[in-house]
Motif scaffolding. Structure first.
Motif, PDB file in Angstrom:
ATOM      1  N   ASN A 860      10.258 -17.550   1.383  1.00 53.92           N
ATOM      2  CA  ASN A 860      10.207 -16.158   1.807  1.00 53.92           C
ATOM      3  C   ASN A 860       8.759 -15.759   2.062  1.00 53.92           C
ATOM      4  O   ASN A 860       7.823 -16.560   1.905  1.00 53.92           O
ATOM      5  CB  ASN A 860      10.854 -15.255   0.775  1.00 53.92           C
ATOM      6  N   PHE A 861       8.551 -14.517   2.461  1.00 61.05           N
ATOM      7  CA  PHE A 861       7.215 -13.997   2.716  1.00 61.05           C
ATOM      8  C   PHE A 861       6.749 -13.214   1.485  1.00 61.05           C
ATOM      9  O   PHE A 861       7.315 -12.150   1.177  1.00 61.05           O
ATOM     10  CB  PHE A 861       7.212 -13.064   3.934  1.00 61.05           C
ATOM     11  N   PRO A 862       5.747 -13.719   0.731  1.00 60.24           N
ATOM     12  CA  PRO A 862       5.212 -12.898  -0.372  1.00 60.24           C
ATOM     13  C   PRO A 862       4.542 -11.656   0.200  1.00 60.24           C
ATOM     14  O   PRO A 862       3.778 -11.733   1.168  1.00 60.24           O
ATOM     15  CB  PRO A 862       4.186 -13.823  -1.047  1.00 60.24           C
ATOM     16  N   MET A 863       4.821 -10.525  -0.388  1.00 61.18           N
ATOM     17  CA  MET A 863       4.319  -9.258   0.162  1.00 61.18           C
ATOM     18  C   MET A 863       3.817  -8.363  -0.962  1.00 61.18           C
ATOM     19  O   MET A 863       4.403  -8.309  -2.054  1.00 61.18           O
ATOM     20  CB  MET A 863       5.431  -8.543   0.944  1.00 61.18           C
ATOM     21  N   LYS A 864       2.710  -7.692  -0.660  1.00 61.76           N
ATOM     22  CA  LYS A 864       2.166  -6.694  -1.572  1.00 61.76           C
ATOM     23  C   LYS A 864       2.615  -5.313  -1.131  1.00 61.76           C
ATOM     24  O   LYS A 864       2.982  -5.092   0.028  1.00 61.76           O
ATOM     25  CB  LYS A 864       0.634  -6.743  -1.574  1.00 61.76           C
ATOM     26  N   GLU A 865       2.586  -4.407  -2.090  1.00 62.73           N
ATOM     27  CA  GLU A 865       2.907  -3.021  -1.760  1.00 62.73           C
ATOM     28  C   GLU A 865       1.797  -2.432  -0.895  1.00 62.73           C
ATOM     29  O   GLU A 865       0.614  -2.704  -1.123  1.00 62.73           O
ATOM     30  CB  GLU A 865       3.056  -2.186  -3.035  1.00 62.73           C
ATOM     31  N   ARG A 866       2.206  -1.686   0.100  1.00 62.57           N
ATOM     32  CA  ARG A 866       1.205  -1.038   0.936  1.00 62.57           C
ATOM     33  C   ARG A 866       0.540   0.099   0.158  1.00 62.57           C
ATOM     34  O   ARG A 866       1.217   0.872  -0.532  1.00 62.57           O
ATOM     35  CB  ARG A 866       1.841  -0.518   2.210  1.00 62.57           C
ATOM     36  N   THR A 867      -0.772   0.182   0.282  1.00 62.24           N
ATOM     37  CA  THR A 867      -1.517   1.207  -0.454  1.00 62.24           C
ATOM     38  C   THR A 867      -1.259   2.574   0.149  1.00 62.24           C
ATOM     39  O   THR A 867      -0.739   2.711   1.269  1.00 62.24           O
ATOM     40  CB  THR A 867      -3.013   0.884  -0.421  1.00 62.24           C
ATOM     41  N   ASP A 868      -1.658   3.596  -0.606  1.00 62.11           N
ATOM     42  CA  ASP A 868      -1.475   4.975  -0.127  1.00 62.11           C
ATOM     43  C   ASP A 868      -2.297   5.227   1.127  1.00 62.11           C
ATOM     44  O   ASP A 868      -1.863   5.961   2.036  1.00 62.11           O
ATOM     45  CB  ASP A 868      -1.873   5.955  -1.239  1.00 62.11           C
ATOM     46  N   GLU A 869      -3.461   4.630   1.184  1.00 60.36           N
ATOM     47  CA  GLU A 869      -4.297   4.831   2.372  1.00 60.36           C
ATOM     48  C   GLU A 869      -3.633   4.223   3.603  1.00 60.36           C
ATOM     49  O   GLU A 869      -3.648   4.830   4.689  1.00 60.36           O
ATOM     50  CB  GLU A 869      -5.673   4.208   2.149  1.00 60.36           C
ATOM     51  N   GLU A 870      -3.062   3.024   3.444  1.00 62.46           N
ATOM     52  CA  GLU A 870      -2.386   2.394   4.580  1.00 62.46           C
ATOM     53  C   GLU A 870      -1.172   3.216   5.012  1.00 62.46           C
ATOM     54  O   GLU A 870      -0.947   3.416   6.223  1.00 62.46           O
ATOM     55  CB  GLU A 870      -1.946   0.981   4.207  1.00 62.46           C
ATOM     56  N   LEU A 871      -0.394   3.729   4.059  1.00 66.52           N
ATOM     57  CA  LEU A 871       0.761   4.555   4.419  1.00 66.52           C
ATOM     58  C   LEU A 871       0.329   5.850   5.069  1.00 66.52           C
ATOM     59  O   LEU A 871       0.963   6.317   6.037  1.00 66.52           O
ATOM     60  CB  LEU A 871       1.601   4.836   3.161  1.00 66.52           C
ATOM     61  N   LYS A 872      -0.751   6.418   4.545  1.00 68.17           N
ATOM     62  CA  LYS A 872      -1.247   7.663   5.122  1.00 68.17           C
ATOM     63  C   LYS A 872      -1.740   7.437   6.552  1.00 68.17           C
ATOM     64  O   LYS A 872      -1.480   8.236   7.462  1.00 68.17           O
ATOM     65  CB  LYS A 872      -2.374   8.195   4.242  1.00 68.17           C
ATOM     66  N   GLU A 873      -2.435   6.326   6.752  1.00 61.40           N
ATOM     67  CA  GLU A 873      -2.929   6.018   8.090  1.00 61.40           C
ATOM     68  C   GLU A 873      -1.767   5.733   9.033  1.00 61.40           C
ATOM     69  O   GLU A 873      -1.775   6.167  10.197  1.00 61.40           O
ATOM     70  CB  GLU A 873      -3.860   4.796   7.996  1.00 61.40           C
ATOM     71  N   LEU A 874      -0.736   5.021   8.549  1.00 61.03           N
ATOM     72  CA  LEU A 874       0.435   4.748   9.381  1.00 61.03           C
ATOM     73  C   LEU A 874       1.172   6.040   9.738  1.00 61.03           C
ATOM     74  O   LEU A 874       1.603   6.236  10.884  1.00 61.03           O
ATOM     75  CB  LEU A 874       1.363   3.786   8.639  1.00 61.03           C
ATOM     76  N   LYS A 875       1.279   6.917   8.762  1.00 59.21           N
ATOM     77  CA  LYS A 875       1.949   8.204   9.025  1.00 59.21           C
ATOM     78  C   LYS A 875       1.187   9.000  10.073  1.00 59.21           C
ATOM     79  O   LYS A 875       1.776   9.610  10.968  1.00 59.21           O
ATOM     80  CB  LYS A 875       2.056   8.974   7.714  1.00 59.21           C
ATOM     81  N   ARG A 876      -0.151   8.935   9.977  1.00 56.13           N
ATOM     82  CA  ARG A 876      -0.959   9.669  10.966  1.00 56.13           C
ATOM     83  C   ARG A 876      -0.757   9.108  12.359  1.00 56.13           C
ATOM     84  O   ARG A 876      -0.580   9.862  13.337  1.00 56.13           O
ATOM     85  CB  ARG A 876      -2.433   9.576  10.578  1.00 56.13           C
ATOM     86  N   VAL A 877      -0.735   7.774  12.469  1.00 50.03           N
ATOM     87  CA  VAL A 877      -0.583   7.164  13.786  1.00 50.03           C
ATOM     88  C   VAL A 877       0.813   7.459  14.354  1.00 50.03           C
ATOM     89  O   VAL A 877       0.965   7.771  15.549  1.00 50.03           O
ATOM     90  CB  VAL A 877      -0.828   5.651  13.692  1.00 50.03           C
TER      91      VAL A 877
END
Length: 1618
Positions: A860-877
């Motif tokens: 499988n693909f090991p994955m980390k939780e996305r940080t708040d900054e990354e989610l905030k930046e994604l939400k902005r985009v």
């Protein structure tokens, strides 16, 4: 220390006494310089020492402000410049030989000057400073002003020299660079301009250095955008970008060590790697000179790196580290090395005298040699340096004639007090520490590092020698002191021991004992008054923990040598009660202290205050003061005052300078007291010295005798020991010298052992008896009961020792436990960090799935939780993209409403349709081949992604990267959900297999089969969390169980057993069930296989004995057994069938799972492909952003560089403007002077118009006449030696020439040159006018030279301005090109397209990256074109098949035709062979004769008859031959007899022949030779005739053979071809 003012004399502080320097002894650490042709100078400590080479006379110049820094000399002006080493140092200029200060130069240097150099022409001085300024300054030392300066931060310079032929050139070299500075002058303004010499690589080769700012050789990349310089890639925008080079582009260059100028203004540079370079002074072009090797190479020495180098005619003189001076003969670009001179030490400095008649050679040790050139060259030593710095000094009694010095290497020198000349030297070859001279005898003591004291005989100061040595201890000797009357020598060691030695040679320097003090003794002081019989000794040592000092005072009586055995114990330690030892402490930390016995005072010097402290006396005073050393050399190491107090020796600590001071003014009561005391002490010591000096020779002889006796004793011991054993031989042979203190200790131990031997034996016997008793008690204890038995610990006699050992053991165990715990803690901490980073931080843990039967692994693909900054930046985009979409819709609506207002309703319908189409387009607006990835296959919407053809701005690229990362996250999440479902399915499948395996195991057990059951399990890669848990089976070490844990476990086991016994109760029922029914109440079906029918008991008997009833019972038994076997077979078959069904079910389920996992594997590959595609797009975008930043950095740098160049242009423009103004002003003054000169010339006749015209003409001729200045003729020998010849004139030379001209004018102005009849007043007026004219002409010449210089300066400034303008234009051009590249890069985008397999065709399998002529077209056009091509292709194939059939028939007909032709050729060939067949007569006869066989029989009969006749004839011939053979044998015997007779005669004939041959050889050898020659000639002629005859016969034979062949051929039949 007075730094603000200079003191030429020593100050009188209190009593009117003053000191002066008598002489200074020091050796050069810096380069030695010539002051004139006969004087050299060098700095040493606070002094500059001048030595006259001819007279060896010394002169000293003292620097009052500290230690002397660097020194330079100016030979034409005969001045010396040196700097002092202090805060804000100064440069002093002194005249020589007057040694008066001429000027003092004060600059802005903070710490120190490192280099000084005078120019040969003019009054110029160059200085270079060290940290922090690194400033090069040019001084006019006469006026004391700085003309110009330049700073080079961080550049250390090792050598600085002016060009001897041009003062405007200055060379500065360092181990890494060579720089030539040009000094430009415009009137009174001076400028420094640097030019660096480009050095070759370490191997002597040159490399082409590319331009860092404007590189011309950068490759063009049409795909990935412009290729920028390395500085732009590094992001540098400041001045550092102009010189930045990556690590791979840095190459090691040559390392210069020395340089020298040539008369042609070229430079010779010696390098550390052994290369010799020549640098052109104008162009700075570097040429590597080639070394020409001669036929005889030097053995074990080679000129690797010249340390120093001087120029001479035809080459240079250089020296290395091998002690040789080499002559390098240079011709063109080659040089040859020759040996010039051999010196005893490595040479550090070479220098020619001003006349080039002498060569100064300075060694690394500091010795100075002078090599004088001439018909008979001489080589003499001017100064011999000591080997190391001075460790100690002292006066030789009485102290008014000689003194001694000691160096660390053991060199002892004797110096004269008056002139400081070296009287003698002696090398002890030891590591020496201290020196002291005896007051009671002409001897001296030297202490060493290995604890020895060497005594020297100095009665003959010209040849001192060692007379005795004492080995006190193994610790270094740090203090050595004689008392005032010379009775004792006190030796202090580093261990704190003070040894007392009898100082008189008559006692053979007997060691009296030692006293123990604390370590770190600072000073030992003694007082020995003449009227007392004791010596008071004071020892000063520090107490660092309390910041105080300790003073220990003890007394040594005069009678100590006589009663030393009573004063010291057996180990040699002097008893405290006899020496009256007292201990005191002071409040301050003293560094030195002395004892005054008369007034019970202690004088001590404290570092904290600059005074001498007198304890018990509150007054503090300073008697006199003299600065001989400075704190930069770490001050004074030792001070020695002579016995009469007239001489003071001061030794520096680090400056290696010995100063002899004498009193300049000294008198009063104190002087009288000193004189009176010295006279009394001298009178007292005179008789003692006479007696003791006589013993010195005796002491030397006795010491030699003792050494010989000891050697003899050792040899005797070795001879005796050879008779005993090999061990004793080894022991005697390895005898080592033992220190005195160890000898005393060993003797004391031997005496104690001898004294207490009986007591020791008694104690040993008691210990053995006690040990035996204890052992008996322990054996008895073992035999008693456990209740009465004692613990083993209670038999320990030394309980304290046992307790101590136990405590030590526990401490060691605790220490090891703590270390292990800390190591485990560190490992655990590291494990936690790794676990937190690689496991806990993962929202989706990495795991794998394996197939049951196929080698497939899916991860499988090991994955980390996305940080708040990354989610905030994604939400902005996402929000921004939605807003852009809505804005686009609104704009579309507005445009459509304005274009079709009348069709609103229709417009709304169309808009709805378009929205639906747009909605579908959103999903498919960017197809996979344009989207660049297969992310839509994972149900990931890419509608918000911007088209790859629209990504132009930086913000759009960043937003696209964020959205692509979100798509990657969604793809991985989608696959992980499928992976989790498959993982759960495998868990279910394994559980099913386990359930079925339980039944399979039961069946196998029932069937008693030896089969293994396949049980699938999860592996560690499938359950990685098991790796983080340590199982008990994985631990190989035995577990440590504490006693209380073991006791607790035993107790729990006992209780459990008791509980089981209680719960079981009576077992009679269980035993009955087991006996009767096998332990079960009901027989199960699966028990049939284990059932056994018991046999009747009668079966044991034979069959014949059975009864009827027994036989019936046997039949029933057989029937039951048969039925049981049938049941068993049925049940076994059913079980086997059931097991096969279960196994097939397991196989089918696992294979289905494998198929599902195979599809998941394909899905994983596709997901990884999608992730790689999206990451490739991200990398392309990141690369474009990075390239954009590089372009911006390059643009910023060019703008900054342009600003700097524009500022430089303003400076050059201002410099040109100022230079032109100065030139105009100067030219105006020059024109005025020139006009005044012309006016003086024209107004001459007017001024003398009153006198007759003929006298005016005569005066005018005299007015134009100028005196001839006779130049000083240089000696021819000097001209031939000095390589630089006549150098350009300096200011001093110009002044001297002008003064000489004025002096010659005085001769012309005399009345002897006055015309006859001329009035005296007119002549005087004429002389004044002519003198004014001459002075004006000189001014005009000077102004003209200055004008030429200013014009050249203006031209150079104009050239600089043009160069800067060219740089600015170049920068503008580069900026324009960069902007074009930037626009092109922003418009030419890199897009990613998906192509199916087979749609890309490449020639020669080479990947093309240049798509400049490629276009994008629609897929439908390609498919239509492909269908047309396919139809036409099918038609072409059909026609080709038809044509193929036709060609096939043609080929078949052609083949048959060729076959027939080949058969015809074979038949013709056979016919020809028949015709050409050979046909002999026998064959013809066989064909023509009808009775051929009869004919053959007749011939055979004839042949048989012939054979019979031949046999008969042969027999007759044989008989005849036998008879003939017998006759021949008889004849042979007769011949043998005749031959024997002839051989005998032959011998006699040979003798006769040999005699005649000798006679012939003696008489007629010539006739014989002619006869032999004639016979040889006849034989040759005969051979030639025979050769001719044989040739003729051979020719005839060949002719006959040809005729025979021709006749033979005639008989052959001729068969003609038909």
């Amino acid at each position: 220390m007075a730094q603000g003012r200079e003191r030429d004399e020593v100050h009188n502080v209190a009593l009117g006494a003053s000191l002066s320097v008598r002489w200074v002894q020091g050796f050069p650490k810096q380069n030695v310089h010539f002051v004139n042709d006969s004087t050299i100078c060098y700095p040493s400590g606070n002094f500059v020492i001048f030595i006259n080479i001819e007279t060896k006379k010394r002169t000293v110049l003292q620097c009052m402000n500290g230690i002397v820094g660097v020194v330079a000399t100016n030979i034409p002006y005969e001045v010396v410049a040196f700097s002092d080493r202090r805060l804000r140092p100064l440069i002093y200029i002194y005249n020589f030989p007057g040694l008066t200060r001429r000027t003092k130069l004060k600059g802005n240097v903070l710490l120190d000057y490192t280099l000084l150099s005078f120019s040969y022409c003019g009054t110029y001085l160059a200085s270079y400073s060290s940290l922090p300024e690194f400033e090069l300054a040019l001084w006019n030392w006469e006026s004391g002003v700085i003309l110009c300066r330049k700073s080079q931060p961080g550049v250390d310079v090792s050598q600085m020299t002016f060009n001897p032929m041009n003062w405007r050139q200055l060379c500065l070299s360092s181990p890494s660079a060579v720089t030539v500075w040009a000094i430009e002058r415009s009137n009174q303004e001076h400028y420094l301009k640097a030019k660096s010499v480009k050095l070759p690589l370490e191997d002597g080769s040159f490399f082409n250095e590319t331009d860092v700012i404007f590189p011309q050789s950068l490759p063009k990349d049409p795909i990935y955008g412009p290729v920028l310089p390395v500085s732009a890639i590094a992001g540098l925008v400041g001045e550092e970008a102009e010189t930045f080079r990556p690590k791979d582009d840095l190459y090691s260059l040559l390392h210069p060590t020395m340089h020298c100028w040539t008369p042609t203004s070229d430079l010779y540079i010696g390098c550390e790697e052994g290369h010799l370079l020549m640098v052109n002074g104008e162009t700075l072009k570097v040429t590597v000179l080639n070394k020409i090797e001669d036929g005889s190479p030097r053995v074990e020495r080679n000129l690797i790196s010249p340390v120093t180098m001087v120029y001479q005619k035809g080459g240079v003189l250089a020296s290395g580290i091998d002690g040789f001076v080499y002559s390098l003969l240079i011709k063109d670009t080659n040089y040859k090395v020759e040996d010039f001179l051999e010196v005893e030490r490595p040479v550090e400095h070479l220098m020619f005298s001003p006349s080039y008649r002498m060569l100064l050679i300075q060694t690394d040790k500091g010795s100075i040699f002078i090599y004088t050139f001439g018909e008979e060259p001489t080589f003499e030593k001017v100064l011999e340096a000591c080997d190391g710095k001075f460790q100690a000094t002292d006066f030789i009694t009485p102290g008014n004639e000689f003194c001694m010095t000691l160096t660390q290497s053991g060199e002892v020198c004797v110096w004269g007090i008056e002139d400081g000349a070296c009287v003698s030297r002696v090398y002890l070859n030891i590591q020496a520490t201290v020196l002291a001279c005896s007051p009671s005898s002409l001897s001296a003591a030297v202490g060493t590092e290995d604890g020895r004291v060497h005594f020297l005989d100095v009665r003959d100061v010209e040849s001192p020698h060692e007379v005795h040595k004492a080995f006190l201890s193994e610790s270094p000797v740090q203090h050595l002191l004689y008392d005032q009357r010379g009775m004792y020598v006190l030796v202090g060691t580093s261990e704190g021991h003070i040894f007392v030695i009898n100082a008189k040679p008559s006692s053979l320097f007997e060691i009296l004992g030692f006293i123990e003090m604390g370590k770190g003794i600072l000073q030992i002081s003694t007082v020995s008054p003449l009227e007392t019989d004791i010596v008071e000794v004071m020892v000063l040592s520090p107490l660092p923990e309390t910041r105080r000092s300790r003073l220990e005072i003890f007394s040594l009586p005069k009678i100590l040598p006589e009663v030393s055995a009573n004063f010291a114990d057996e180990r040699g330690r002097l008893r405290d009660e006899f020496i009256h030892k007292f201990v005191y402490e002071t409040e301050h930390t003293l560094s030195s202290a002395v004892l005054n016995l008369y007034s019970n005072r202690i004088y001590g010097f404290c570092n904290q205050v600059p005074y001498i402290c007198s304890y018990l006396l509150p007054e503090k005073e300073t008697f006199t003061r003299c600065r001989s050393h400075s704190h930069q050399g770490r001050g004074i190491q030792s001070v020695r005052i002579s016995m009469d107090g007239q001489s003071i020796l001061v030794n520096g600590r680090d400056d290696n300078t010995l100063v002899n001071l004498r009193w300049r003014r000294f008198g009063g009561i104190l002087a009288n007291d000193i004189l009176e005391y010295s006279q009394q002490l001298t009178t007292y010591l005179k008789t003692i010295m006479d007696e003791e000096n006589d013993y010195l020779s005796i002491t030397r002889r006795e010491s030699l005798d003792l050494e010989s006796e000891s050697e003899h004793a050792v040899t005797e011991n070795m001879q005796l020991s050879t008779d005993s054993s090999q061990e004793e031989l080894v022991k005697v042979g390895n005898i080592e010298e033992i220190p005195w203190i160890q000898q005393k200790s060993q003797e004391a131990i031997k005496n104690e052992v001898k004294l207490f031997s009986n007591k020791r034996k008694e104690i040993k016997r008691g210990i053995k008896a006690l040990a035996k008793t204890v052992l008996d008690m322990m054996e008895e204890n073992e035999a008693v009961d456990d209740i009465a038995k004692l613990e083993q610990q209670e038999f320990g006699l030394d309980l304290e020792e046992l307790e101590r050992l136990r405590n030590e053991n526990e401490q060691e165990v605790e220490k090891i436990r703590k270390d292990v715990e800390m190591q485990n803690l560190a490992k655990r901490y590291l494990a936690e960090i790794i676990k937190e980073e690689c496991w806990n931080s993962m929202a989706v843990k990495g795991r794998a799935l394996k197939c049951f039967h196929i080698p497939y692994v899916v991860e499988n693909f090991p994955m980390k939780e996305r940080t708040d900054e990354e989610l905030k930046e994604l939400k902005r985009v996402l929000q921004q993209k939605k807003i852009e979409t809505e804005c686009l819709k609104l704009r579309k609506e507005i445009v459509e409403v304005q274009s079709a207002i009348t069709l609103v309703k229709k417009h709304h319908e169309e808009e709805d349709e378009e929205e639906e189409e747009d909605g579908t387009v959103k999903d498919t607006s960017l197809p996979n081949y344009m989207l660049g990835s297969l992310s839509t296959d994972f149900r990931v919407h890419a509608s918000l992604l911007s088209s790859q053809l629209e990504l132009h701005s930086r913000e759009e690229k960043i937003n696209q990267i964020i959205l692509l990362k979100d798509i990657i996250y969604k793809v991985k999440t989608a696959f992980n959900s499928e992976f989790d479902a498959a993982y759960k399915q495998k868990e279910i499948e394994i559980a099913r297999v386990k359930e079925k395996n339980i039944r399979i195991k039961e069946i196998i057990l029932d069937l008693q089969l030896e089969e293994s059951v396949w049980q699938p399990e999860f592996e560690d890669c499938e359950k990685p969390e098991r790796t983080l848990v340590v199982e008990s089976s994985e631990i190989s070490a035995q577990r440590h169980i504490k006693p209380w844990q073991k006791a607790k476990t035993d107790l729990l086991v006992t209780r459990e057993m008791e509980r089981l016994l209680l719960t079981r109760g009576p077992d009679s029922r269980r035993r009955a069930l087991m006996d009767m029914m096998g332990g079960v109440l009901e027989v199960k079906k699966e028990d049939i296989l284990r059932m056994v029918i018991p046999q009747p008991p009668f079966m044991v008997k034979p069959d014949a004995l059975w009864s009827e009833e027994e036989r019936k019972l046997f039949k029933e038994y057989e029937k039951k057994v048969k039925e049981l076997n049938e049941e068993r077979d049925k049940y076994r078959k059913s079980l086997e069938t059931e097991m096969k069904k279960l196994q097939n079910s397991i196989q089918e389920g696992t294979q289905n799972f494998d198929e599902h996992l195979k599809r998941l594997f394909e899905r994983r590959v596709k997901a990884e492909m999608v992730v790689n595609q999206e990451e490739l797009k991200i990398n392309n975008l990141i690369f474009s952003l990075l390239l954009d930043e590089e372009i911006s950095s390059r643009e910023t740098f060019l703008n900054n560089y342009l600003a700097r160049k524009q500022e430089e242009r303003n400076q050059t423009t201002e410099a040109i403007r100022k230079s032109r103004e100065d030139l105009d002003t100067y030219k105006e003054h020059y024109d005025n002077l020139l006009a005044e000169d012309k006016v003086l010339d024209r107004s001459f006749k007017k001024e003398f118009s009153e006198i007759p015209s003929h006298q005016v003409d005569i005066l005018y001729k005299l007015f134009k006449r100028r005196p001839r200045i006779h130049k000083h003729k240089i000696h021819a020998e000097t001209t031939s030696l000095v390589p630089f010849g006549e150098r350009p004139g300096s200011g001093k030379l110009n002044k001297d020439a002008f003064a000489q001209l004025m002096k010659a004018m005085d001769d012309l102005d005399s009345t002897n040159n006055m015309p006859e009849g001329l009035d005296t007043s007119v002549w005087e007026h004429f002389c004044m006018t002519r003198r004014a004219k001459v002075e004006n002409e000189q001014k005009v010449k000077q102004k003209a030279a200055g004008l030429i210089e200013m014009v050249a300066f203006l031209r150079r400034r104009t050239e600089d301005d043009e160069k800067v303008q060219h740089e600015i234009e170049k920068v503008f051009h580069e900026l324009i090109l960069l902007q074009e590249e930037k626009v092109k890069f922003q418009l030419n985008l890199t897009i990613q397209i998906l192509l199916k397999q087979g749609q890309v065709e490449l020639e020669n399998f080479q990947l093309m990256l240049d798509y400049s002529d490629a276009i994008l077209i629609n897929k439908i056009i390609i498919e239509d074109l492909n269908s047309v091509i396919r139809t036409q292709g099918q038609k072409k194939v059909a026609s080709m098949m038809e044509s193929k059939e036709v060609h096939k028939g043609i080929f078949q007909i052609e083949w048959e035709h060729k076959k027939m032709e080949m058969e015809m050729e074979d038949l013709n060939q056979k016919a020809w062979d028949i015709q050409m067949l050979f046909f002999s007569r026998d064959r013809q006869k066989y064909l023509n004769e009808p009775n051929y066989e009869t004919l053959i029989a007749i011939q055979i009969g004839i042949m048989e008859q012939t054979i019979a006749v031949l046999d008969k004839t042969h027999k007759k011939n044989v008989e005849n031959c036998k008879k003939l053979l017998k006759k021949l044998r008889r004849y042979s015997n007769q011949k043998d007899i005749a031959n024997y007779t002839l051989s005998c005669n032959l011998r006699e004939e040979l003798v006769a022949v040999s005699e005649r041959k000798d006679i012939c050889n003696a008489m007629g050898s010539k006739l014989t030779c002619e006869k032999i020659a004639k016979e040889r000639y006849e034989n040759m002629m005969r051979q030639q005739k025979l050769t001719k005859i044989s040739k003729q016969q051979a020719d005839q034979i060949s002719i006959l053979q040809a005729e025979v062949e021709r006749l033979r051929m005639k008989t052959f039949p001729a068969l003609v071809q038909m």
